[in-house]
Design a protein around this motif. Structure first.
Motif, PDB file in Angstrom:
ATOM      1  N   MET A 166     -39.103 -18.994   6.831  1.00  0.00           N
ATOM      2  CA  MET A 166     -40.534 -19.097   7.102  1.00  0.00           C
ATOM      3  C   MET A 166     -41.126 -20.332   6.431  1.00  0.00           C
ATOM      4  N   ARG A 167     -40.692 -20.625   5.203  1.00  0.00           N
ATOM      5  CA  ARG A 167     -41.167 -21.843   4.521  1.00  0.00           C
ATOM      6  C   ARG A 167     -40.723 -23.096   5.270  1.00  0.00           C
ATOM      7  N   SER A 168     -39.490 -23.074   5.760  1.00  0.00           N
ATOM      8  CA  SER A 168     -38.976 -24.229   6.496  1.00  0.00           C
ATOM      9  C   SER A 168     -39.754 -24.444   7.791  1.00  0.00           C
ATOM     10  N   LEU A 169     -40.087 -23.349   8.475  1.00  0.00           N
ATOM     11  CA  LEU A 169     -40.867 -23.465   9.703  1.00  0.00           C
ATOM     12  C   LEU A 169     -42.203 -24.142   9.441  1.00  0.00           C
ATOM     13  N   VAL A 170     -42.889 -23.736   8.362  1.00  0.00           N
ATOM     14  CA  VAL A 170     -44.182 -24.339   8.028  1.00  0.00           C
ATOM     15  C   VAL A 170     -44.031 -25.830   7.749  1.00  0.00           C
ATOM     16  N   SER A 171     -42.931 -26.200   7.090  1.00  0.00           N
ATOM     17  CA  SER A 171     -42.752 -27.599   6.705  1.00  0.00           C
ATOM     18  C   SER A 171     -42.512 -28.518   7.904  1.00  0.00           C
ATOM     19  N   VAL A 172     -41.996 -27.969   9.014  1.00  0.00           N
ATOM     20  CA  VAL A 172     -41.680 -28.824  10.165  1.00  0.00           C
ATOM     21  C   VAL A 172     -42.534 -28.534  11.397  1.00  0.00           C
ATOM     22  N   ALA A 173     -43.359 -27.480  11.345  1.00  0.00           N
ATOM     23  CA  ALA A 173     -44.068 -27.030  12.552  1.00  0.00           C
ATOM     24  C   ALA A 173     -44.912 -28.127  13.182  1.00  0.00           C
ATOM     25  N   SER A 174     -45.623 -28.884  12.354  1.00  0.00           N
ATOM     26  CA  SER A 174     -46.530 -29.904  12.902  1.00  0.00           C
ATOM     27  C   SER A 174     -45.795 -31.095  13.516  1.00  0.00           C
ATOM     28  N   SER A 175     -44.524 -31.264  13.192  1.00  0.00           N
ATOM     29  CA  SER A 175     -43.770 -32.403  13.721  1.00  0.00           C
ATOM     30  C   SER A 175     -42.995 -32.055  14.982  1.00  0.00           C
ATOM     31  N   MET A 176     -43.012 -30.787  15.387  1.00  0.00           N
ATOM     32  CA  MET A 176     -42.253 -30.376  16.575  1.00  0.00           C
ATOM     33  C   MET A 176     -43.074 -30.568  17.838  1.00  0.00           C
ATOM     34  N   ASP A 177     -42.411 -30.930  18.941  1.00  0.00           N
ATOM     35  CA  ASP A 177     -43.098 -30.932  20.227  1.00  0.00           C
ATOM     36  C   ASP A 177     -43.040 -29.516  20.804  1.00  0.00           C
ATOM     37  N   ASP A 178     -43.641 -29.320  21.975  1.00  0.00           N
ATOM     38  CA  ASP A 178     -43.748 -27.975  22.537  1.00  0.00           C
ATOM     39  C   ASP A 178     -42.377 -27.348  22.808  1.00  0.00           C
ATOM     40  N   GLU A 179     -41.455 -28.143  23.306  1.00  0.00           N
ATOM     41  CA  GLU A 179     -40.125 -27.603  23.598  1.00  0.00           C
ATOM     42  C   GLU A 179     -39.407 -27.201  22.321  1.00  0.00           C
ATOM     43  N   GLN A 180     -39.515 -28.031  21.279  1.00  0.00           N
ATOM     44  CA  GLN A 180     -38.886 -27.702  20.001  1.00  0.00           C
ATOM     45  C   GLN A 180     -39.515 -26.462  19.379  1.00  0.00           C
ATOM     46  N   ALA A 181     -40.845 -26.341  19.509  1.00  0.00           N
ATOM     47  CA  ALA A 181     -41.534 -25.160  18.982  1.00  0.00           C
ATOM     48  C   ALA A 181     -41.049 -23.898  19.693  1.00  0.00           C
ATOM     49  N   LEU A 182     -40.847 -24.000  20.993  1.00  0.00           N
ATOM     50  CA  LEU A 182     -40.345 -22.861  21.760  1.00  0.00           C
ATOM     51  C   LEU A 182     -38.946 -22.468  21.307  1.00  0.00           C
ATOM     52  N   VAL A 183     -38.064 -23.462  21.124  1.00  0.00           N
ATOM     53  CA  VAL A 183     -36.699 -23.194  20.658  1.00  0.00           C
ATOM     54  C   VAL A 183     -36.725 -22.551  19.270  1.00  0.00           C
ATOM     55  N   ALA A 184     -37.541 -23.108  18.364  1.00  0.00           N
ATOM     56  CA  ALA A 184     -37.638 -22.569  17.008  1.00  0.00           C
ATOM     57  C   ALA A 184     -38.149 -21.135  17.024  1.00  0.00           C
ATOM     58  N   GLY A 185     -39.127 -20.869  17.884  1.00  0.00           N
ATOM     59  CA  GLY A 185     -39.666 -19.516  17.975  1.00  0.00           C
ATOM     60  C   GLY A 185     -38.645 -18.519  18.480  1.00  0.00           C
ATOM     61  N   GLU A 186     -37.910 -18.881  19.527  1.00  0.00           N
ATOM     62  CA  GLU A 186     -36.908 -17.975  20.078  1.00  0.00           C
ATOM     63  C   GLU A 186     -35.795 -17.709  19.065  1.00  0.00           C
ATOM     64  N   ALA A 187     -35.352 -18.749  18.367  1.00  0.00           N
ATOM     65  CA  ALA A 187     -34.306 -18.576  17.361  1.00  0.00           C
ATOM     66  C   ALA A 187     -34.787 -17.688  16.216  1.00  0.00           C
ATOM     67  N   THR A 188     -36.034 -17.861  15.812  1.00  0.00           N
ATOM     68  CA  THR A 188     -36.596 -17.039  14.739  1.00  0.00           C
ATOM     69  C   THR A 188     -36.674 -15.577  15.154  1.00  0.00           C
ATOM     70  N   LEU A 189     -37.085 -15.331  16.395  1.00  0.00           N
ATOM     71  CA  LEU A 189     -37.152 -13.953  16.884  1.00  0.00           C
ATOM     72  C   LEU A 189     -35.774 -13.300  16.894  1.00  0.00           C
ATOM     73  N   ASP A 190     -34.761 -14.039  17.320  1.00  0.00           N
ATOM     74  CA  ASP A 190     -33.396 -13.501  17.302  1.00  0.00           C
ATOM     75  C   ASP A 190     -32.972 -13.159  15.874  1.00  0.00           C
ATOM     76  N   PHE A 191     -33.311 -14.032  14.946  1.00  0.00           N
ATOM     77  CA  PHE A 191     -32.953 -13.833  13.541  1.00  0.00           C
ATOM     78  C   PHE A 191     -33.653 -12.607  12.968  1.00  0.00           C
ATOM     79  N   ILE A 192     -34.970 -12.508  13.178  1.00  0.00           N
ATOM     80  CA  ILE A 192     -35.734 -11.368  12.660  1.00  0.00           C
ATOM     81  C   ILE A 192     -35.227 -10.067  13.269  1.00  0.00           C
ATOM     82  N   ALA A 193     -34.965 -10.070  14.582  1.00  0.00           N
ATOM     83  CA  ALA A 193     -34.469  -8.863  15.244  1.00  0.00           C
ATOM     84  C   ALA A 193     -33.132  -8.422  14.663  1.00  0.00           C
ATOM     85  N   ALA A 194     -32.244  -9.364  14.400  1.00  0.00           N
ATOM     86  CA  ALA A 194     -30.944  -9.031  13.817  1.00  0.00           C
ATOM     87  C   ALA A 194     -31.105  -8.418  12.430  1.00  0.00           C
TER      88      ALA A 194
END
Length: 353
Positions: free
Chosen positions: A164-192
């Protein structure tokens, strides 16, 4: 680059700042603060839209009570989980007879169909706001996730907090596609992570099954908005409940048909404002959310939002975002700042899994 929604109370008069802040939180909680606080109101919020979820860094100084009441559950239009990482200060939550004191650096989950009251004092934290269906379709649903926690010393808890800290540190530098990828990967991680810790509800007479059945109904609706047959009969068949039970579940929301119609229109607005759907024809969006006729969709859309789908898209394309920061003068700055709260609340409500 991904655009965040920022709010800092120091930029505005104290009374205006607190009202704007409350408007953003209003999508989820009713707020109580001391009538005569010992210090001026101070708060900061910054949020990033990552695919189907929202990442937020926020803090409010002093004592605050966040109430997730039965009324707010029924009327807010929000059916999400919150995943908090406490960075400092104090966070405590009560639900039923249970009291949970959250320790520094730990991660805790809140289920927003469960009545609860959170108490914070000078508590900066990071929060993931995740639609129920985004977790359900990865876990099978019906999990007892409210109050689930990982201590800072737990390796899995440390991984979640660090992520979560890493996401905050890079969130503003991501484009929309990267944000989508990061979100999907995070959801998979949290679900696991939650699959290994959370229990499933027993199919028994537990009265808490009512919100679970309701959550299952809402999750099914969200995943089937394009289905023209979506309605009371289909839901009764899927949920195996009586007509009376289904009516009781949706009565606070105006009934099944009204709720489905509102969610279809909200999803249409989300797509019209999303750069990921900027090339979709309005007729295609209408069809994708379950409207048989574009003219019927246009009338319903204008009735709900006060503008046509075309006007909504044009405002998005022109960059006229409610809540955009202005530096023209204090009057316009205050007016635009008010939109920060509204825009935050609208983003939370529009999340889809």
């Amino acid at each position: 680059m991904s655009t965040s929604i920022r709010f800092d109370s120091a930029d505005f008069p104290e009374n205006d700042a607190e009202e704007i802040w409350r408007e953003g939180i209003d999508a989820i909680f009713e707020i109580q603060r001391p009538k005569d606080p010992p210090a001026p109101f101070r708060a900061k919020m910054e949020s990033w839209h990552l695919g189907s979820m929202l990442l937020m860094s926020h803090v409010v100084r002093g004592d605050v009570e966040f109430q997730r009441t039965r009324r707010r559950i029924a009327t807010s239009g929000v059916d999400h989980y919150l995943v908090h990482c406490l960075l400092d200060g104090t966070l405590m939550s009560t639900f039923g007879r249970d009291i949970q004191q959250v320790s520094l650096g730990s991660v805790v989950v809140r289920d927003l169909v469960i009545e609860n009251v959170g108490f914070t004092r000078d508590a900066p934290m990071l929060t993931l706001t995740i639609p129920r269906q985004a977790i359900d379709r990865r876990t099978g649903g019906a999990l007892r996730m409210h109050g689930l926690s990982w201590e800072a010393a737990d390796p899995i808890g440390l991984l979640i907090a660090s992520h979560m800290r890493s996401l905050v540190s890079v969130a503003s530098s991501m484009d929309d596609e990267q944000a989508l990828v990061a979100g999907e990967a995070t959801l998979d991680f949290i679900a696991a992570c939650v699959l290994r810790r959370a229990e499933r509800w027993e199919q028994s007479g537990d009265p808490r099954l009512t919100p679970v059945i309701r959550a299952q109904a809402l999750s099914f609706i969200e995943g089937n908005l394009a289905d023209m047959s979506l309605g009371p009969a289909r839901l009764r068949d899927i949920l195996k409940v009586s007509r009376t039970a289904l009516y009781e579940l949706f009565e606070p929301m105006g009934g099944v048909a009204e709720y489905v119609r509102a969610r279809r229109l909200d999803e249409a607005m989300r797509r019209l404002e999303s750069p990921l759907h900027s090339r979709d024809l309005i007729g295609a969006i209408a069809c994708a959310v379950g409207f048989m006729s574009e003219s019927t969709f246009n009338r319903a859309f204008k009735g709900r939002f006060g503008c046509t789908p075309t006007e909504a898209r044009q405002r998005r394309a022109a960059g006229v975002l409610v809540g955009a920061t202005s530096t023209v003068d204090d009057g316009s700055r205050s007016h635009d700042a008010r939109g920060v709260g509204f825009r935050t609340a609208a983003t939370i409500r529009s999340l889809g899994g």
